[in-house]
Design a protein around this motif. Structure first.
Motif, PDB file in Angstrom:
ATOM      1  N   TYR A   5       0.867  -1.243   0.044  1.00  0.00           N
ATOM      2  CA  TYR A   5      -0.011  -0.070   0.054  1.00  0.00           C
ATOM      3  C   TYR A   5       0.907   1.296  -0.038  1.00  0.00           C
ATOM      4  CZ  TYR A   5      -3.019   3.463   2.082  1.00  0.00           C
ATOM      5  OH  TYR A   5      -3.594   4.773   2.357  1.00  0.00           O
ATOM      6  N   PRO A   6       0.803   1.991  -0.766  1.00  0.00           N
ATOM      7  CA  PRO A   6       1.899   3.091  -1.104  1.00  0.00           C
ATOM      8  C   PRO A   6       1.481   4.274   0.041  1.00  0.00           C
ATOM      9  CG  PRO A   6      -0.040   3.410  -3.018  1.00  0.00           C
ATOM     10  CD  PRO A   6      -0.142   2.021  -2.027  1.00  0.00           C
ATOM     11  N   ARG A   7       0.356   4.242   0.851  1.00  0.00           N
ATOM     12  CA  ARG A   7       0.186   5.008   1.847  1.00  0.00           C
ATOM     13  C   ARG A   7      -0.393   6.428   1.260  1.00  0.00           C
ATOM     14  NH1 ARG A   7       0.181   2.850   6.829  1.00  0.00           N
ATOM     15  NH2 ARG A   7       1.578   1.227   6.672  1.00  0.00           N
ATOM     16  N   PHE A   8      -1.305   6.983   2.203  1.00  0.00           N
ATOM     17  CA  PHE A   8      -2.307   8.082   1.702  1.00  0.00           C
ATOM     18  C   PHE A   8      -1.437   9.276   1.187  1.00  0.00           C
ATOM     19  CE2 PHE A   8      -4.324  12.071   2.843  1.00  0.00           C
ATOM     20  CZ  PHE A   8      -5.556  11.965   2.205  1.00  0.00           C
ATOM     21  N   GLU A   9      -0.417   9.700   1.993  1.00  0.00           N
ATOM     22  CA  GLU A   9       0.319  10.851   1.523  1.00  0.00           C
ATOM     23  C   GLU A   9       0.670  10.727   0.058  1.00  0.00           C
ATOM     24  OE1 GLU A   9       0.773   9.298   4.377  1.00  0.00           O
ATOM     25  OE2 GLU A   9      -0.437  10.665   5.444  1.00  0.00           O
ATOM     26  N   THR A  10       1.223   9.509  -0.143  1.00  0.00           N
ATOM     27  CA  THR A  10       1.852   9.371  -1.882  1.00  0.00           C
ATOM     28  C   THR A  10       0.625   9.349  -2.474  1.00  0.00           C
ATOM     29  OG1 THR A  10       3.512   7.692  -0.895  1.00  0.00           O
ATOM     30  CG2 THR A  10       3.182   7.700  -3.061  1.00  0.00           C
ATOM     31  N   MET A  11      -0.326   8.736  -2.415  1.00  0.00           N
ATOM     32  CA  MET A  11      -1.413   8.821  -3.057  1.00  0.00           C
ATOM     33  C   MET A  11      -2.050  10.072  -3.473  1.00  0.00           C
ATOM     34  SD  MET A  11      -3.942   5.454  -2.651  1.00  0.00           S
ATOM     35  CE  MET A  11      -4.986   5.787  -3.820  1.00  0.00           C
ATOM     36  N   PHE A  26      -2.822  12.229  -6.673  1.00  0.00           N
ATOM     37  CA  PHE A  26      -4.011  12.583  -6.794  1.00  0.00           C
ATOM     38  C   PHE A  26      -4.037  14.074  -7.487  1.00  0.00           C
ATOM     39  CE2 PHE A  26      -7.529  14.942  -5.280  1.00  0.00           C
ATOM     40  CZ  PHE A  26      -8.687  14.329  -5.837  1.00  0.00           C
ATOM     41  N   GLU A  27      -3.286  15.019  -6.481  1.00  0.00           N
ATOM     42  CA  GLU A  27      -3.205  16.286  -6.718  1.00  0.00           C
ATOM     43  C   GLU A  27      -2.433  16.548  -8.088  1.00  0.00           C
ATOM     44  OE1 GLU A  27      -0.826  17.276  -3.263  1.00  0.00           O
ATOM     45  OE2 GLU A  27      -2.671  17.979  -2.023  1.00  0.00           O
ATOM     46  N   THR A  28      -1.517  15.775  -8.564  1.00  0.00           N
ATOM     47  CA  THR A  28      -0.976  16.051  -9.739  1.00  0.00           C
ATOM     48  C   THR A  28      -1.817  15.886 -10.760  1.00  0.00           C
ATOM     49  OG1 THR A  28       1.280  15.391  -8.734  1.00  0.00           O
ATOM     50  CG2 THR A  28       1.064  15.490 -11.289  1.00  0.00           C
ATOM     51  N   GLY A  29      -2.541  14.581 -10.715  1.00  0.00           N
ATOM     52  CA  GLY A  29      -3.486  14.646 -11.858  1.00  0.00           C
ATOM     53  C   GLY A  29      -4.834  15.360 -11.928  1.00  0.00           C
ATOM     54  N   LEU A  30      -5.262  16.040 -10.661  1.00  0.00           N
ATOM     55  CA  LEU A  30      -6.095  16.973 -10.588  1.00  0.00           C
ATOM     56  C   LEU A  30      -5.638  18.400 -11.374  1.00  0.00           C
ATOM     57  CD1 LEU A  30      -9.187  17.640  -9.710  1.00  0.00           C
ATOM     58  CD2 LEU A  30      -8.287  18.157  -7.473  1.00  0.00           C
ATOM     59  N   ALA A  72     -19.299  17.624   1.492  1.00  0.00           N
ATOM     60  CA  ALA A  72     -19.045  19.067   0.762  1.00  0.00           C
ATOM     61  C   ALA A  72     -17.723  19.737   1.264  1.00  0.00           C
ATOM     62  CB  ALA A  72     -20.225  19.784   0.816  1.00  0.00           C
ATOM     63  N   LEU A  73     -17.551  20.366   0.359  1.00  0.00           N
ATOM     64  CA  LEU A  73     -16.231  21.308   0.605  1.00  0.00           C
ATOM     65  C   LEU A  73     -16.583  22.774   1.113  1.00  0.00           C
ATOM     66  CD1 LEU A  73     -15.687  19.700  -2.324  1.00  0.00           C
ATOM     67  CD2 LEU A  73     -13.482  21.104  -1.984  1.00  0.00           C
ATOM     68  N   THR A  74     -15.797  23.241   1.952  1.00  0.00           N
ATOM     69  CA  THR A  74     -15.900  24.297   2.672  1.00  0.00           C
ATOM     70  C   THR A  74     -16.270  25.411   1.664  1.00  0.00           C
ATOM     71  OG1 THR A  74     -13.789  24.782   3.343  1.00  0.00           O
ATOM     72  CG2 THR A  74     -15.271  24.016   4.857  1.00  0.00           C
ATOM     73  N   GLU A  75     -15.443  25.312   0.558  1.00  0.00           N
ATOM     74  CA  GLU A  75     -15.239  26.361  -0.499  1.00  0.00           C
ATOM     75  C   GLU A  75     -15.455  25.572  -1.813  1.00  0.00           C
ATOM     76  OE1 GLU A  75     -11.814  28.813  -0.583  1.00  0.00           O
ATOM     77  OE2 GLU A  75     -11.053  27.702   0.804  1.00  0.00           O
ATOM     78  N   PRO A  76     -15.830  25.961  -2.859  1.00  0.00           N
ATOM     79  CA  PRO A  76     -15.835  25.326  -4.075  1.00  0.00           C
ATOM     80  C   PRO A  76     -14.568  25.500  -4.883  1.00  0.00           C
ATOM     81  CG  PRO A  76     -17.371  27.097  -4.408  1.00  0.00           C
ATOM     82  CD  PRO A  76     -16.846  27.024  -2.690  1.00  0.00           C
ATOM     83  N   ALA A  77     -13.437  25.142  -4.327  1.00  0.00           N
ATOM     84  CA  ALA A  77     -11.938  25.422  -4.895  1.00  0.00           C
ATOM     85  C   ALA A  77     -11.258  24.316  -4.920  1.00  0.00           C
ATOM     86  CB  ALA A  77     -11.484  26.592  -4.248  1.00  0.00           C
ATOM     87  N   ILE A  78     -10.621  24.058  -5.947  1.00  0.00           N
ATOM     88  CA  ILE A  78      -9.861  22.911  -6.077  1.00  0.00           C
ATOM     89  C   ILE A  78      -8.571  22.875  -4.781  1.00  0.00           C
ATOM     90  CG2 ILE A  78      -7.813  21.821  -7.328  1.00  0.00           C
ATOM     91  CD1 ILE A  78      -9.178  22.923  -9.866  1.00  0.00           C
ATOM     92  N   SER A  79      -8.346  24.117  -4.316  1.00  0.00           N
ATOM     93  CA  SER A  79      -7.334  24.040  -3.037  1.00  0.00           C
ATOM     94  C   SER A  79      -8.091  23.462  -1.807  1.00  0.00           C
ATOM     95  CB  SER A  79      -6.892  25.712  -2.782  1.00  0.00           C
ATOM     96  OG  SER A  79      -7.996  26.366  -2.617  1.00  0.00           O
TER      97      SER A  79
END
Lengths: 277, 193
Positions: free
Chosen positions: A117-123, A127-131, A237-244
């Motif tokens: 399991y590559p661990r959450f931080e690596t995943m 994820f962030e790079t792909g997004l 849901a996100l607190t603000e509708p932003a990718i960040s």
């Protein structure tokens, strides 16, 4: 890269077989099938295989009077001509990116016993790079902005039945005291069992922002091993509708899942999985 | 265009997008003889509302212009929201569109009650000059809707009546046939539960 919270329970050999990090956003109607090929071209080196799958219907965690009669309702409004969901798969098949008009998901799945399991931080980093790549692509082709509306983290765990063990024995071993008062006079223990638990996730102001859903059910893997499949999904849901804001909510979801997993499973199983803290 | 409309009881996790795991679980099916009328009901408004939304999607198929239209995720969010805020015996709303905005309307007491869904997590309710806004938490709006649609003390109309209404509409409105058939199938399956 995000750092693992110091006090989060940890296991050397967790039973996790699949993890998915996902974001759902307002449907980008100008993102069409031909664009998928152009997007794949930018990711092809890392993800050389492409697969087509039916799209997943949008879903939302909402809060009002609670479940109506008969439990929650699921709604699916979907035409036959909706754009498919595309998988871009890595060479070793354990990691993939999923794209559809209103979703982006990154999965890791265990294929062989040796796949760590590559661990959450690596995943999360993948994820962030792909997004970011997807968001940049939408900008480049003026397809519309990505406005996230839900995030989701899912962990799926497989707990094999021991030799000669019944399903309920395995449930008891897995959940310990949670099932301690299910014996019925003259009938004994249940023959079969399923568990579904939903918890509300709240923010600092105690306002509901999402749910943690825990389910456990008997299952068989493709090699015919009998298992208990324990799934934990945190969605909200996100607190603000932003990718960040996406990564922050995914990290909260992961934390709720790890605490949920640790708190409802038994100390005996923690020892088997090599609990470190 | 065929439109799939299903309304059923599911658990939230069933809709998870991401699972790939190749493990197969057994469905638990409990068949039992009916010994009396069911003591749990699906809300009266669900069937017709879902059907009306499906018709909205169907109309898009016939459009050739570039006009803005309500995205399917806005429709899905609207249905999820209604399931939270409407009492079971509330009447189904009229369903219309204004560009990308979905409009749901009821005639209540002194005037029109209107719920607008701009996009997922963005709704507005307007009644008698008052406006309520919400994203995904609907406690206050739920209270209002339960005031506006007090629970009927009469037995809720049987689902069979709704099915009959759809059948009748389908016989005079060819566009509605496919939607009605699917809705009837789903309603029948609901009624059996």
């Amino acid at each position: 890269m995000t750092v693992r919270p110091a006090d989060l329970p940890d296991f050397t050999n967790p039973p996790v077989t699949e993890v998915a990090l996902g974001v759902q956003f307002n449907s980008i109607e100008r993102f069409l099938t031909p664009h998928v090929g152009l997007l794949w071209e930018t990711l092809r080196e890392q993800f050389p295989t492409v697969e087509e799958h039916p799209p997943v219907a949008p879903s939302f965690e909402t809060f009002g009077q609670g479940p109506q009669v008969g439990g929650n309702f699921g709604f699916h409004l979907q035409s036959f001509f909706r754009m498919p969901r595309m998988f871009f798969v890595k060479r070793n098949k354990t990691q993939l990116l999923q794209f559809q008009r209103d979703r982006f998901v990154h999965n890791w799945r265990k294929i062989g016993d040796e796949d760590p399991y590559p661990r959450f931080e690596t995943m999360l980093s993948t994820f962030e790079t792909g997004l970011q790549r997807f968001s940049t692509f939408l900008d480049e082709f003026s397809l519309g902005a990505m406005v996230p509306n839900q995030c989701e983290v899912t962990y799926i765990n497989h707990v094999p039945l021991d030799s000669g063990e019944t399903i309920f024995d395995a449930f008891t071993r897995l959940f310990g005291t949670l099932l301690s008062s299910t014996t019925v006079r003259n009938l004994g223990s249940p023959e079969d069992a399923r568990i579904l638990l939903c918890y509300v996730i709240r923010n600092e102001d105690q306002a509901p922002i999402g749910r943690l859903t825990v389910s456990a059910e008997p299952a068989r893997t493709s090699d015919r091993t009998n298992i208990i499949q324990l799934s934990l999904t945190a969605r909200g849901a996100l607190t603000e509708p932003a990718i960040s804001a996406v990564s922050k909510l995914l990290a909260i979801g992961r934390e709720k899942i790890v605490y949920g997993f640790t708190d409802i499973t038994s100390p005996a199983m923690h020892a088997r999985w090599g609990r470190l803290k | 265009m065929n439109v799939i409309t299903t309304v059923g009881t599911t658990f939230a996790f069933d809709e998870t997008a991401a699972r790939l795991t190749e493990a197969y679980t057994d469905q638990v099916v409990i068949e039992r003889p009916e010994i009396g009328p069911p003591n749990t009901m699906k809300p009266d408004w669900i069937l017709l509302t879902a059907s009306r939304m499906a018709r909205l999607l169907q109309r898009y198929w016939h459009r050739t212009d570039e006009s803005r239209r309500v995205p399917p995720d806005t429709l899905a969010f609207a249905l999820t929201t209604l399931a939270q805020i409407l009492p079971p015996s509330a009447p189904p709303p009229l369903v219309s569109e204004r560009g990308e905005i979905l409009q749901l309307q009821w005639e209540v007491g002194l005037g029109n009650l209107e719920l607008e869904v701009f996009k997922p997590n963005e709704i507005t309710v307007v009644y008698l000059g008052h406006t309520w806004k919400a994203s995904n938490e609907f406690s206050e709006i739920t209270d209002k809707f339960w005031e506006w649609f007090p629970q009927s003390t009469e037995t809720p109309s049987p689902l069979a009546d709704e099915i009959l209404t759809l059948h009748n509409r389908a016989s005079v409105d060819p566009d509605c046939v496919q939607t009605a058939k699917l809705a009837v199938r789903d309603a029948s399956s609901l009624a059996r539960r």
